[in-house]
Design a protein around this motif. Sequence first.
Motif, PDB file in Angstrom:
ATOM      1  N   SER A  78       9.023   3.414   4.683  1.00  0.00           N
ATOM      2  CA  SER A  78       8.509   2.320   4.458  1.00  0.00           C
ATOM      3  C   SER A  78       7.586   1.923   3.277  1.00  0.00           C
ATOM      4  N   LEU A  79       6.437   2.839   3.412  1.00  0.00           N
ATOM      5  CA  LEU A  79       5.537   2.791   2.625  1.00  0.00           C
ATOM      6  C   LEU A  79       5.954   3.060   1.021  1.00  0.00           C
ATOM      7  N   ILE A  80       6.858   3.813   0.811  1.00  0.00           N
ATOM      8  CA  ILE A  80       7.402   4.348  -0.505  1.00  0.00           C
ATOM      9  C   ILE A  80       8.052   2.943  -0.744  1.00  0.00           C
ATOM     10  N   ARG A  81       8.818   2.459  -0.090  1.00  0.00           N
ATOM     11  CA  ARG A  81       9.779   1.263  -0.313  1.00  0.00           C
ATOM     12  C   ARG A  81       9.111   0.004  -0.815  1.00  0.00           C
ATOM     13  N   HIS A  82       8.064  -0.489   0.254  1.00  0.00           N
ATOM     14  CA  HIS A  82       7.196  -1.639   0.161  1.00  0.00           C
ATOM     15  C   HIS A  82       5.763  -1.394  -0.686  1.00  0.00           C
ATOM     16  N   GLU A  83       5.499   0.035  -0.565  1.00  0.00           N
ATOM     17  CA  GLU A  83       4.199   0.206  -1.248  1.00  0.00           C
ATOM     18  C   GLU A  83       3.101  -0.510  -0.447  1.00  0.00           C
ATOM     19  N   ARG A  84       3.381  -0.686   0.768  1.00  0.00           N
ATOM     20  CA  ARG A  84       2.027  -1.177   1.704  1.00  0.00           C
ATOM     21  C   ARG A  84       2.732  -1.394   2.915  1.00  0.00           C
TER      22      ARG A  84
END
Length: 170
Positions: A27-33
């Motif tokens: 999720s962090l890599i996809r949405h960057e937050r």
Amino acid sequence: MNKRNKVKQLNRSADHRKSMIQNMVISLIRHERIESSVAKLKVARSFVEKVITRAKKNLDSNLSGLDDKKKQETILHNTKFLYSYLGDQEIVNKLLSDLSRRYAERVGGYTRIIRLVNRQSDNTEMGILELVDRKTQDELKAEVKSKREAAKPKKEEKPKKAKKEKSTTK
């Protein structure tokens, strides 16, 4: 006592903890937050840092001293490792193409934790884990939209068939 125990338990079984951290990294890599409790974010941050560093090992500047066969083996090994850990081809491609180039000059510290007010229900410390040089939400939406347009097959217009008319004669 937790002597010599390097793993934060997070009150979960090993399988649950592993899958939860894996989902947070994706999720962090996809949405960057992402937003979660600070304890979970601290654990996820260490995994994200390791994954981005592994993706950076595929850059040409890190492979300059190797011959062609060793380069290909190293690239394949790193890619397979990332895919086996993350399990999502889209995320691995984003890591290898976008994030590794974005953080090529940075030695470490790809993420930051911003603390928020405590959650009202149970007073848990909450926070936001985000990439340091992250894209804005509008840029991410435009990127996803362009990928969808590129992947969308072009529809060829077919001649429409005329519907048969029902005869109403009795």
